[in-house]
Design a protein around this motif. Sequence first.
Motif, PDB file in Angstrom:
ATOM      1  N   ILE A 101       0.858  -1.190   0.000  1.00 61.64           N
ATOM      2  CA  ILE A 101       0.000   0.000   0.000  1.00 61.64           C
ATOM      3  C   ILE A 101       0.884   1.227   0.000  1.00 61.64           C
ATOM      4  CG2 ILE A 101      -1.754   1.297   1.252  1.00 61.64           C
ATOM      5  CD1 ILE A 101      -2.508  -1.307   2.688  1.00 61.64           C
ATOM      6  N   TYR A 102       0.632   2.128  -0.922  1.00 61.46           N
ATOM      7  CA  TYR A 102       1.395   3.369  -0.982  1.00 61.46           C
ATOM      8  C   TYR A 102       0.656   4.433  -0.179  1.00 61.46           C
ATOM      9  CZ  TYR A 102       3.836   7.415  -2.856  1.00 61.46           C
ATOM     10  OH  TYR A 102       4.571   8.563  -2.983  1.00 61.46           O
ATOM     11  N   GLY A 103       1.344   4.975   0.805  1.00 64.23           N
ATOM     12  CA  GLY A 103       0.676   5.931   1.699  1.00 64.23           C
ATOM     13  C   GLY A 103       0.959   7.380   1.371  1.00 64.23           C
ATOM     14  N   MET A 107      -4.766   9.312  -4.293  1.00 62.14           N
ATOM     15  CA  MET A 107      -5.133   8.512  -5.461  1.00 62.14           C
ATOM     16  C   MET A 107      -4.802   7.041  -5.243  1.00 62.14           C
ATOM     17  SD  MET A 107      -3.666   8.772  -9.344  1.00 62.14           S
ATOM     18  CE  MET A 107      -4.425  10.307  -9.845  1.00 62.14           C
ATOM     19  N   GLU A 108      -3.624   6.795  -4.698  1.00 61.57           N
ATOM     20  CA  GLU A 108      -3.203   5.401  -4.530  1.00 61.57           C
ATOM     21  C   GLU A 108      -3.634   4.801  -3.192  1.00 61.57           C
ATOM     22  OE1 GLU A 108       1.138   5.296  -6.293  1.00 61.57           O
ATOM     23  OE2 GLU A 108       0.441   7.299  -5.757  1.00 61.57           O
ATOM     24  N   GLY A 109      -3.663   5.630  -2.154  1.00 62.68           N
ATOM     25  CA  GLY A 109      -3.838   5.048  -0.812  1.00 62.68           C
ATOM     26  C   GLY A 109      -5.054   5.542  -0.058  1.00 62.68           C
ATOM     27  N   TYR A 332       3.002  17.031   3.185  1.00 60.75           N
ATOM     28  CA  TYR A 332       2.987  17.730   4.475  1.00 60.75           C
ATOM     29  C   TYR A 332       4.252  17.530   5.301  1.00 60.75           C
ATOM     30  CZ  TYR A 332      -1.726  18.592   3.066  1.00 60.75           C
ATOM     31  OH  TYR A 332      -2.809  19.009   2.349  1.00 60.75           O
ATOM     32  N   ALA A 333       5.275  16.967   4.676  1.00 64.52           N
ATOM     33  CA  ALA A 333       6.535  16.773   5.409  1.00 64.52           C
ATOM     34  C   ALA A 333       7.657  16.584   4.397  1.00 64.52           C
ATOM     35  CB  ALA A 333       6.453  15.549   6.332  1.00 64.52           C
ATOM     36  N   TYR A 334       8.851  16.509   4.915  1.00 61.98           N
ATOM     37  CA  TYR A 334      10.008  16.278   4.068  1.00 61.98           C
ATOM     38  C   TYR A 334      10.069  14.781   3.764  1.00 61.98           C
ATOM     39  CZ  TYR A 334      14.754  16.519   2.355  1.00 61.98           C
ATOM     40  OH  TYR A 334      15.863  16.422   1.562  1.00 61.98           O
ATOM     41  N   ASN A 335       9.199  14.372   2.875  1.00 61.69           N
ATOM     42  CA  ASN A 335       9.162  12.950   2.481  1.00 61.69           C
ATOM     43  C   ASN A 335       8.355  12.816   1.196  1.00 61.69           C
ATOM     44  OD1 ASN A 335       6.553  11.657   4.803  1.00 61.69           O
ATOM     45  ND2 ASN A 335       6.469  13.269   3.294  1.00 61.69           N
ATOM     46  N   LEU A 336       8.521  11.687   0.523  1.00 59.54           N
ATOM     47  CA  LEU A 336       7.686  11.432  -0.654  1.00 59.54           C
ATOM     48  C   LEU A 336       7.089  10.022  -0.517  1.00 59.54           C
ATOM     49  CD1 LEU A 336       6.579  12.524  -3.326  1.00 59.54           C
ATOM     50  CD2 LEU A 336       8.574  11.577  -4.472  1.00 59.54           C
ATOM     51  N   THR A 337       7.845   9.013  -0.916  1.00 57.51           N
ATOM     52  CA  THR A 337       7.337   7.652  -0.749  1.00 57.51           C
ATOM     53  C   THR A 337       7.195   7.338   0.735  1.00 57.51           C
ATOM     54  OG1 THR A 337       8.316   6.896  -2.798  1.00 57.51           O
ATOM     55  CG2 THR A 337       7.855   5.216  -1.140  1.00 57.51           C
ATOM     56  N   ARG A 338       6.056   6.803   1.088  1.00 54.27           N
ATOM     57  CA  ARG A 338       5.873   6.488   2.507  1.00 54.27           C
ATOM     58  C   ARG A 338       4.975   5.267   2.701  1.00 54.27           C
ATOM     59  NH1 ARG A 338       1.151   8.131   4.776  1.00 54.27           N
ATOM     60  NH2 ARG A 338       2.062   8.104   6.844  1.00 54.27           N
ATOM     61  N   ARG A 339       5.319   4.523   3.737  1.00 51.60           N
ATOM     62  CA  ARG A 339       4.490   3.426   4.223  1.00 51.60           C
ATOM     63  C   ARG A 339       3.352   4.042   5.044  1.00 51.60           C
ATOM     64  NH1 ARG A 339       5.671  -1.756   6.268  1.00 51.60           N
ATOM     65  NH2 ARG A 339       4.892  -2.231   8.340  1.00 51.60           N
TER      66      ARG A 339
END
Length: 453
Positions: A101-103, A107-109, A332-339
């Motif tokens: 699951i892409y978080g 659209m994806e999650g 909303y944070a310094y991130n892109l791909t996330r669990r």
Amino acid sequence: MHHLGDSSEKLREEVFAYARTRLEYNPPPLDGPQSPEFLLAAAGKTITEEGIGGTAALGVFADVLAPATISTDHPNYLSFIPSAPTEASKLFDLIVSASAIYGGSWMEGAGAVHAENEVLSWLASEVGFGPQAGGVFVQGGTLGNLSALVAARHWAKRKLTKAGKPMPAKWKLICSQEAHSSLKSAASVMDVEIIKAPVDEFGKLTGAAVAEALAGNSGDVFAIVATAGTTNFGIVDRISEIAQVAKQHDIWLHIDGAYGLAGIISPESRNLYAGIEEADSFIVDPHKWLFAPFDACALVYKNPEIAREAHTQHGDYLDVLTETGDWNPSDYAYNLTRRPRGLPLWFSLATHGIAAYREGVKYNIDLARQIADEIKTRPDLKLVREPELSVVVFEKEGWTITEYNAWSEKLLSRQQAFVVPSSHKGKPNARFAIVNTKTELSELVSILDSMNE
Ligand SMILES: *Cc1c(COP(=O)(O)O)cnc(C)c1O
């Protein structure tokens, strides 16, 4: 021909069986570290062109690697800030792992993001933020603090730009001397100056100390950080005073509650956090004191739109996601791909209900008070500070770091407890950080007794 097909039925069952064994440990083994040389020799070479096979790899993990890792949810793991996830949260972590699951995007999650957002909304409501508040579960408090501070600076810059004013030569942030090391790290990454204001006799940052730190350079300060539960002592800064000063100067107030903000859900402790609803952002780590597995920090903004502006990554392949107006956690944070790392907490909260969490936190606070009272009855021990939350710090008369270290090693080698020495103002001490609902007073008393063996 490729070999990355499904596992055999046998391997699947072996892995499930081992997972079940670990889940059913009561208590989990403390275990302990080994040297690189030991592990190299005992584990052998596992990464090879042909692979050693899942059964053999699982064997290496079970027999060699796992015993060289400390289980943070052992009830007598009292060092640093432990993590003691509920069984429900661990079980659901298995499901998250069993799914791809892409978080990061709606659209994806969408389903996963919806559930995570319900948890974030609950946390926001405990703090007293309105319904527009929102954020994202990031990897840890270090990343949560950095992300909030980046949003804060974005807001400060935007205000100056709108007013046609020049930017300061160096942006500054204010926190207390007792604040967590991650703030210094964030300041260094952001290339901003950190002003560490002194704490009062109770270890708290006050409004007056912040006002003093602001004097003369308030135009350069983009954020004030109040700590809701210092890592060393579990002390909550005087948030309502600090919030007033922040408001007077129109400066972003961030609450670093990585460990201690969880205490707000216990009604008896709510007043410690008075004024927190005035803040602009907060973090709290479910992997610390909300009984969830690594690694999860809830980062919440009162006005998430500012954070979205600050953090959204743009790129040809991403615009189909980011230009929709959907709620994308990545923005909303310094991130892109996330669990979707908030899901284990979501499941456990849904399973047990909020009231059980309030009781769990209160149990730990009560336990800290009880063992502090016990320490006060012992003439050879000195309580360094009255506990406010669930951290208890004490000294043993006449002990230097050598005695503390020997005691700590003894406790681990006989698998009784994991308690590493800490220090305050250059003096070594012992410290219990209690975030596990299975920790018991009688065990803590035995650990005190072991100092006199
Ligand atoms: C633990 C802690 C952090 C850092 O959180 P991580 O999840 O370890 O990155 C930040 N602030 C405080 C007050 C903490 O206790």
